[in-house]
Design a protein around this motif. Structure first.
Motif, short mmCIF file in Angstrom:
data_model
loop_
_atom_site.label_atom_id
_atom_site.label_comp_id
_atom_site.label_asym_id
_atom_site.label_seq_id
_atom_site.Cartn_x
_atom_site.Cartn_y
_atom_site.Cartn_z
N ARG A 55 64.74 52.17 32.89
CA ARG A 55 65.36 53.28 31.95
C ARG A 55 64.74 53.52 30.68
NH1 ARG A 55 70.76 55.55 33.23
NH2 ARG A 55 71.71 54.89 35.61
N GLY A 56 63.47 52.18 29.88
CA GLY A 56 63.37 52.48 28.70
C GLY A 56 63.64 51.36 27.62
N LEU A 57 65.22 50.61 28.36
CA LEU A 57 65.47 50.00 27.11
C LEU A 57 65.04 48.37 28.15
CD1 LEU A 57 67.23 49.93 24.80
CD2 LEU A 57 68.75 48.51 26.44
N LEU A 58 63.85 47.32 26.96
CA LEU A 58 63.81 45.98 26.85
C LEU A 58 64.77 45.54 26.56
CD1 LEU A 58 61.58 44.35 28.16
CD2 LEU A 58 60.14 44.80 26.72
N ALA A 59 65.99 44.64 27.25
CA ALA A 59 66.37 43.79 26.70
C ALA A 59 65.79 41.82 26.88
CB ALA A 59 67.45 43.86 26.98
N PRO A 60 66.10 41.21 25.89
CA PRO A 60 65.63 40.20 26.58
C PRO A 60 66.76 39.28 27.98
CG PRO A 60 67.00 39.68 23.96
CD PRO A 60 67.32 41.68 25.02
N ALA B 72 67.40 41.24 19.12
CA ALA B 72 66.74 42.96 19.83
C ALA B 72 66.02 43.66 20.44
CB ALA B 72 65.52 42.69 18.19
N VAL B 73 66.31 44.37 20.82
CA VAL B 73 66.23 45.49 21.67
C VAL B 73 64.73 46.27 21.98
CG1 VAL B 73 68.39 45.21 22.67
CG2 VAL B 73 67.76 47.65 21.39
N GLN B 74 64.10 46.57 22.29
CA GLN B 74 62.51 48.25 22.30
C GLN B 74 63.05 48.59 23.13
OE1 GLN B 74 59.20 45.35 21.65
NE2 GLN B 74 60.08 43.62 22.39
N THR B 75 62.74 49.89 22.93
CA THR B 75 62.64 51.21 23.24
C THR B 75 62.27 51.82 22.14
OG1 THR B 75 63.77 52.44 23.81
CG2 THR B 75 65.11 52.19 22.11
N ILE B 76 61.01 52.78 23.92
CA ILE B 76 59.82 54.22 22.14
C ILE B 76 61.04 55.03 21.72
CG2 ILE B 76 58.23 53.32 23.85
CD1 ILE B 76 58.72 56.40 25.47
N CYS B 77 62.02 54.45 22.28
CA CYS B 77 63.01 55.88 21.90
C CYS B 77 63.71 55.24 19.98
CB CYS B 77 63.93 56.41 22.51
SG CYS B 77 63.35 57.31 23.70
N ARG B 78 63.10 53.98 20.07
CA ARG B 78 64.09 53.10 19.23
C ARG B 78 64.67 54.26 17.59
NH1 ARG B 78 61.55 49.69 15.31
NH2 ARG B 78 60.44 51.17 14.43
N ASP B 79 64.33 55.10 16.83
CA ASP B 79 64.64 56.27 16.07
C ASP B 79 66.13 56.79 16.35
OD1 ASP B 79 62.89 54.51 14.19
OD2 ASP B 79 61.56 56.02 14.40
N ALA B 80 65.92 57.55 17.66
CA ALA B 80 67.00 58.15 18.26
C ALA B 80 67.91 57.13 18.27
CB ALA B 80 66.73 58.21 19.04
N LEU B 81 67.92 55.60 19.16
CA LEU B 81 69.03 54.53 19.62
C LEU B 81 69.99 54.56 18.27
CD1 LEU B 81 70.57 53.37 21.03
CD2 LEU B 81 68.49 51.52 21.55
N ALA B 82 68.58 54.25 16.74
CA ALA B 82 70.07 54.15 15.96
C ALA B 82 70.53 55.16 15.37
CB ALA B 82 68.35 53.62 15.22
N THR B 83 69.86 56.43 15.44
CA THR B 83 70.82 57.33 14.66
C THR B 83 71.51 56.82 16.08
OG1 THR B 83 68.96 58.86 13.99
CG2 THR B 83 70.59 59.78 14.41
#
Ligand SMILES: Cc1ncc(COP(=O)(O)O)c(C=O)c1O
Length: 399
Positions: free
Chosen positions: A299-304, A317-328
């Motif tokens: 679903r677009g979340l890359l975890a270690p 740290a996880v990675q996602t292209i929706c990073r800023d929206a996830l932080a919000t």
């Protein structure tokens, strides 16, 4: 990691609406929480009293520092450990001790902490920025080797988030190309790879004790680790203005003031037995996040991923292209998060002159890491329910 967006993700790509009700104080999960536990406050008070009233009245580089060095050398299974004033100081001492001189090139990761490049410039050498692997976010050994020239003196891999740098591959190309490895394990204390401690893989390595680090303390300090007796002797000399520790005021070379404080040495010794338990707790939190997030990969979340081998538990740290929206989304639910390095090092004004041009200036892994990573709370003050709540809120974002 897939970079495709699912429909759910696209919708979530917009900043989600804040929850109607304000977050209850009991639901808030701060990102960083460096409060000393009560037992450690007591230890600090006791050590301060003991050092302050010690008939020896030696406050810097005394017997406690020497004992801490010996005990850490045993734990990491290295020949020598030299305590110094900070991780930044340790990097500088290591670079000088391996013989980096003005005009040399030193390969550093393009994504990481500023001292990686600043210390290279500080000893008059040129930082050469190599790309990082976009998934693990640590130095890519193939790209690093491609940047070796006949002026390269050393490579400085750094452990950054969960996955340690690929030390076997880095050591192997460094041996082949005749360059030294300075292993920046500032954040890697307690991690092991293939049975060997982080910090013990390089010709020289280092740990930082800055408060938020895995074995951080209420002050500044660090150690340099090495199996090379000559190198250790040079680091010892350099940390104390080039003096040899035998004859005062005879300076063999220009060094630094990068010494270690006896109160901090006593404090670290007083809780050394707890170091493993501290790492175990951090590993348990990271392991729980990993287990909860494994299903979000599609679903677009890359975890270690991966087992315990080669994992550091400093920043999760996880990675996602929706990073800023996830932080919000996390902030709206009272959960702290942090972007560590929003811009790759060579794109910072401080290092732009060393960014390189054309193909040399391309570092797609570092760009992706900067744009996609988001660190979640990982510290010793987190309760299990705070960890669970953080995981729930992340999972809800990707539902
Ligand atoms: C990878 C790395 N190297 C070096 C340092 C410098 O350590 P210190 O803050 O102890 O100077 C840091 C600090 O954050 C770091 O993360």
């Amino acid at each position: 990691m897939t970079t495709e967006t699912s429909p759910a993700q696209s919708a979530k790509g917009q900043a989600p609406a804040a929850p109607a009700a304000p977050v209850a104080a009991s639901d808030v999960v701060p990102y960083a929480h460096t409060r000393l536990p009560d037992t450690e406050r007591e230890l600090l008070r006791e050590v301060l009293y003991e050092v302050g009233t010690d008939p020896e009245q030696k406050f810097i580089l005394g017997r406690r520092t020497a004992e801490l060095e010996r005990r850490l050398a045993d734990r990491a299974d290295v020949r020598d450990v030299v305590a110094c004033a900070s991780g930044t100081g340790a990097l500088t001492l290591a670079l000088r001790a391996i013989g980096v001189v003005p005009g040399d090139e030193v390969i550093v990761p393009a994504f990481g902490a500023e001292p990686l490049a600043a210390t290279v410039l500080g000893v008059g050498a040129v930082p050469v920025f190599a790309d990082v692997d976009p998934v693990t976010m640590v130095l890519d050994p193939v790209d690093a080797e491609s940047r070796v020239t006949d002026r390269t003196r050393a490579v400085v891999p750094a452990h950054t988030f969960t996955t340690m740098a690929d030390m076997p591959a880095i050591r192997s190309f460094a041996r082949r190309r005749g360059i030294a490895v300075v292993e920046d394990a500032a954040v890697g204390q307690g991690a092991t790879l293939g049975g060997r401690a982080a910090g013990a893989w390089g010709d020289v390595g280092l740990y930082s004790f800055f408060p938020v680090k895995p074995f951080g303390m209420p002050g500044e300090g660090a150690v340099v680790l090495t199996d090379d007796a000559e190198l250790a002797a040079r680091v010892r000399r350099l940390r104390n203005h080039g003096q040899d520790g035998v004859q005062r005021f005879v300076h063999h070379e220009v060094g630094f003031n990068s010494r270690f404080d006896e109160v901090m040495a006593g404090f670290q010794l007083g809780r050394l037995e707890r170091a493993d338990a501290m790492i175990t707790r951090r590993a348990a939190v990271a392991g729980h996040y990993n287990a909860r997030f494994a299903a979000l990969r599609g679903r677009g979340l890359l975890a270690p991923t991966g087992g315990a081998d080669g994992q550091c538990h400093y920043v999760y740290a996880v990675q996602t292209i929706c990073r800023d929206a996830l932080a919000t989304h996390l902030a709206a639910h009272g959960i702290g998060s942090r972007v560590y390095y929003p811009v790759p090092l060579p794109r910072l004004a401080a290092f732009a002159a060393y960014a390189g041009q054309g193909a040399d200036g391309r570092r797609p892994g570092a760009e992706l890491a900067s744009a996609r990573h988001l660190a979640l709370p990982l510290n010793l003050n987190l309760t299990d329910s705070q960890v669970e709540r953080t995981a729930d809120v992340v999972c809800a974002f990707f539902d």
